[in-house]
Design an enzyme around this catalytic site. Structure first.
Site, PDB file in Angstrom:
ATOM      1  N   SER A  86       0.822  -1.213   0.000  1.00  0.00           N
ATOM      2  CA  SER A  86       0.000   0.000   0.000  1.00  0.00           C
ATOM      3  C   SER A  86       0.858   1.265   0.000  1.00  0.00           C
ATOM      4  O   SER A  86       2.013   1.247   0.409  1.00  0.00           O
ATOM      5  CB  SER A  86      -0.908   0.009   1.227  1.00  0.00           C
ATOM      6  OG  SER A  86      -1.632  -1.192   1.324  1.00  0.00           O
TER       7      SER A  86
HETATM    8  N1  SAH Z   1      -0.614  -4.858   4.189  1.00  0.00           N
HETATM    9  C1  SAH Z   1       0.065  -4.907   2.926  1.00  0.00           C
HETATM   10  C2  SAH Z   1      -0.881  -4.758   1.767  1.00  0.00           C
HETATM   11  C3  SAH Z   1      -1.047  -6.008   1.009  1.00  0.00           C
HETATM   12  S1  SAH Z   1      -2.245  -5.941  -0.279  1.00  0.00           S
HETATM   13  C4  SAH Z   1       1.163  -3.860   2.910  1.00  0.00           C
HETATM   14  O1  SAH Z   1       1.788  -3.657   3.910  1.00  0.00           O
HETATM   15  O2  SAH Z   1       1.417  -3.260   1.917  1.00  0.00           O
HETATM   16  C5  SAH Z   1      -3.603  -6.775   0.442  1.00  0.00           C
HETATM   17  C6  SAH Z   1      -3.423  -8.228   0.740  1.00  0.00           C
HETATM   18  O3  SAH Z   1      -4.678  -8.716   1.190  1.00  0.00           O
HETATM   19  C7  SAH Z   1      -3.036  -9.106  -0.434  1.00  0.00           C
HETATM   20  O4  SAH Z   1      -1.821  -9.736  -0.172  1.00  0.00           O
HETATM   21  C8  SAH Z   1      -4.184 -10.132  -0.532  1.00  0.00           C
HETATM   22  O5  SAH Z   1      -3.767 -11.434  -0.872  1.00  0.00           O
HETATM   23  C9  SAH Z   1      -4.740 -10.073   0.880  1.00  0.00           C
HETATM   24  N2  SAH Z   1      -6.103 -10.570   1.034  1.00  0.00           N
HETATM   25  C10 SAH Z   1      -7.193 -10.388   0.238  1.00  0.00           C
HETATM   26  N3  SAH Z   1      -8.265 -11.021   0.748  1.00  0.00           N
HETATM   27  C11 SAH Z   1      -7.849 -11.607   1.918  1.00  0.00           C
HETATM   28  C12 SAH Z   1      -8.480 -12.430   2.889  1.00  0.00           C
HETATM   29  N4  SAH Z   1      -9.780 -12.784   2.805  1.00  0.00           N
HETATM   30  N5  SAH Z   1      -7.744 -12.846   3.936  1.00  0.00           N
HETATM   31  C13 SAH Z   1      -6.439 -12.534   4.057  1.00  0.00           C
HETATM   32  N6  SAH Z   1      -5.779 -11.781   3.164  1.00  0.00           N
HETATM   33  C14 SAH Z   1      -6.470 -11.315   2.092  1.00  0.00           C
END
Ligand code: SAH
Length: 250
Positions: free
Chosen positions: A88
């Site tokens: 993000s």
């Molecule tokens: N927190 C991260 C952002 C990752 S993007 C950062 O520091 O940048 C969002 C993530 O959410 C992705 O890796 C995706 O696989 C995950 N995601 C989507 N649906 C999800 C679910 N139901 N349970 C767990 N993770 C999920």
């Protein structure tokens, strides 16, 4: 003669670069100054919470992205982390964590308490959260990303982070309740488990598909308790752009 010696000079430089264990020389990404510049820009753009700015200044974001993208790590932009997912934007990470800091329980305690993060991704936000929380439980549904986050976070030795491989829509009942819940992926609804696992005085912040189905907005939910009765107060904020919240694991 000079030409013959030139390659040796380059070799020495390359060896020195390798010894410094940094991304290609000249980037200086290990320098705290690069992060301070990023934080200054976030401050100018309106992020005011000094504790959040400090936490953002402390986490080496370039260590969470592919080395080919490291040079962009301190720009305010999301970057690909593989498997169709993204790390993000720092401004959005800062904004959402600052919102959590304003929750009743967090204000009372002076920190985020126990945090549930849905969507670990590469683990960057978990590392920022850990600097402001007692404990962070972070769930990821994609095994390769869960593994990547484990290895990314290992070197930072953040013992208060627990990474779970699973479907974050179910939350993580074993460690509930949480004073703070933060989602990094946006769905059409707020899963019931999240509200059930939100402590009294706790606050949840999540991206959600906007009413009408176009785009996403940030949603905030406070769990208030008055005269022993729970009330969930929801408010809506600005438009955001997150990857979709999905069900099940892969
Ligand atoms: N927190 C991260 C952002 C990752 S993007 C950062 O520091 O940048 C969002 C993530 O959410 C992705 O890796 C995706 O696989 C995950 N995601 C989507 N649906 C999800 C679910 N139901 N349970 C767990 N993770 C999920």
């Amino acid at each position: 003669m000079r030409e013959v010696l030139m390659p040796q000079r380059h070799l020495r430089e390359a060896a020195a670069d390798a010894a410094r264990r940094t991304a290609p020389s000249g980037l200086g990404l290990d320098s705290i100054h690069v992060r301070h510049r990023m934080v200054q820009r976030l401050k100018q753009a309106g992020l005011q919470d000094e504790r959040v700015l400090q936490a953002l200044a402390e986490v080496p974001r370039h260590e969470f992205v592919d080395s080919a993208l490291a040079i962009q790590a301190y720009e305010d932009t999301s970057l690909p982390i593989g498997h169709g997912q993204t790390i993000s934007k720092p401004s959005v990470v800062g904004r959402m964590i600052a919102m959590l800091m304003g929750g009743a329980a967090a204000q009372q305690q002076g920190h985020l308490g126990k945090v549930l993060e849905i969507g670990t991704g590469c683990g960057y936000q978990a590392a920022v959260l850990a600097r402001l929380a007692k404990q962070v439980v972070s769930i990821e549904r994609l095994k390769p990303l869960h593994d990547k986050a484990l290895s990314n976070l290992q070197s930072l030795q953040l013992s208060q982070i627990r990474l779970i491989y699973g479907d974050g829509r179910l939350g993580h009942g074993g460690s509930a309740p949480y004073e703070s819940i933060i989602a990094a992926a946006g769905g059409e609804d707020l899963p019931a488990a999240w509200l059930a696992q939100l402590a009294p005085g706790g606050r949840l912040v999540a991206p959600m598909v906007a009413p009408g189905g176009r785009g996403q907005i940030l949603v905030l939910v406070d769990h208030l308790v008055e005269a022993g009765i729970s009330r969930y107060v929801r408010s809506e904020y600005e438009a955001v752009h997150f990857v979709p919240l999905k069900s099940g694991v892969l």
